[in-house]
Design a protein around this motif. Structure first.
Motif, mmCIF file in Angstrom:
data_model
loop_
_atom_site.group_PDB
_atom_site.id
_atom_site.type_symbol
_atom_site.label_atom_id
_atom_site.label_comp_id
_atom_site.label_asym_id
_atom_site.label_seq_id
_atom_site.Cartn_x
_atom_site.Cartn_y
_atom_site.Cartn_z
ATOM 1 N N UNK A 1 0.806 -1.208 0.000
ATOM 2 C CA UNK A 1 0.000 0.000 0.000
ATOM 3 C C UNK A 1 0.837 1.255 0.000
ATOM 4 N N UNK A 2 0.154 2.395 0.118
ATOM 5 C CA UNK A 2 0.803 3.704 0.065
ATOM 6 C C UNK A 2 0.344 4.586 1.208
ATOM 7 N N UNK B 1 4.801 -0.125 0.116
ATOM 8 C CA UNK B 1 5.300 -0.232 1.482
ATOM 9 C C UNK B 1 5.513 -1.680 1.886
ATOM 10 N N UNK B 2 6.532 -1.866 2.699
ATOM 11 C CA UNK B 2 6.925 -3.190 3.183
ATOM 12 C C UNK B 2 6.881 -3.186 4.714
ATOM 13 N N UNK B 3 6.707 -4.361 5.310
ATOM 14 C CA UNK B 3 6.709 -4.408 6.789
ATOM 15 C C UNK B 3 7.973 -3.796 7.394
ATOM 16 N N UNK B 4 9.079 -3.886 6.661
ATOM 17 C CA UNK B 4 10.334 -3.318 7.161
ATOM 18 C C UNK B 4 10.313 -1.795 7.216
ATOM 19 N N UNK C 1 7.027 13.278 15.375
ATOM 20 C CA UNK C 1 7.031 11.884 14.944
ATOM 21 C C UNK C 1 5.634 11.393 14.638
ATOM 22 N N UNK C 2 5.533 10.566 13.620
ATOM 23 C CA UNK C 2 4.260 9.962 13.255
ATOM 24 C C UNK C 2 4.496 8.474 12.968
ATOM 25 N N UNK C 3 3.624 7.646 13.511
ATOM 26 C CA UNK C 3 3.796 6.201 13.404
ATOM 27 C C UNK C 3 3.322 5.699 12.041
ATOM 28 N N UNK C 4 4.155 4.907 11.416
ATOM 29 C CA UNK C 4 3.784 4.193 10.197
ATOM 30 C C UNK C 4 3.916 2.698 10.484
ATOM 31 N N UNK C 5 2.835 1.978 10.310
ATOM 32 C CA UNK C 5 2.831 0.540 10.536
ATOM 33 C C UNK C 5 2.373 -0.168 9.267
ATOM 34 N N UNK C 6 3.198 -1.090 8.794
ATOM 35 C CA UNK C 6 2.882 -1.831 7.570
ATOM 36 C C UNK C 6 2.688 -3.288 7.958
ATOM 37 N N UNK C 7 1.504 -3.799 7.725
ATOM 38 C CA UNK C 7 1.196 -5.187 8.078
ATOM 39 C C UNK C 7 1.452 -6.101 6.890
ATOM 40 N N UNK C 8 1.856 -7.323 7.202
ATOM 41 C CA UNK C 8 2.166 -8.287 6.122
ATOM 42 C C UNK C 8 0.948 -9.093 5.736
#
Length: 119
Positions: A16-17, A85-88, A112-119
């Motif tokens: 995703x983006x 986007x990747x989980x990493x 700071x802003x949280x970015x979480x990428x789920x697999x």
């Protein structure tokens, strides 16, 4: 004094983006380079992308071809478009600007802003 306000983080699935934005406000300063850093749990803060006052950009190898940094000098904003986007990529992302005011130069950081990428 300069204030930075970030927006645009969140949770997204892999592939995703997301688009991060950072707006600088204050008085009597000019902005030199603008950048995005990130810090994953247990890791050091690392540079993700930087754009100079002339528009030159550089990126971390891990995000080249996926992320794009841009700035709007009229609005004192910097954005980071993140695609594929990747989980990493999961981390807290921080906006950073280097400013000149009179004879002094200084760095400022966003909250700071949280970015979480789920697999």
């Amino acid at each position: 004094q300069v204030q930075l306000v970030e927006s645009g983080g969140g949770l997204v699935q892999a592939g995703g983006s997301l688009r991060l934005s950072c707006a600088a406000s204050g008085s009597r300063f000019s902005i030199n380079a603008m950048a995005w850093y990130r810090q994953a749990p247990g890791a050091q803060r690392e540079l993700v992308a930087r754009v100079t006052s002339r528009g030159s950009t550089d990126y971390a190898d891990s995000v080249k071809g996926r992320f794009t940094i841009s700035r709007d000098n009229a609005k004192n904003t910097v954005s980071l478009q993140m695609n594929s986007l990747e989980p990493e990529d999961t981390a807290v992302y921080y906006c950073n600007i280097n400013t000149t005011s009179g004879w002094s130069r200084r760095d400022y950081w966003g909250q700071g802003t949280q970015v979480t990428v789920s697999s």
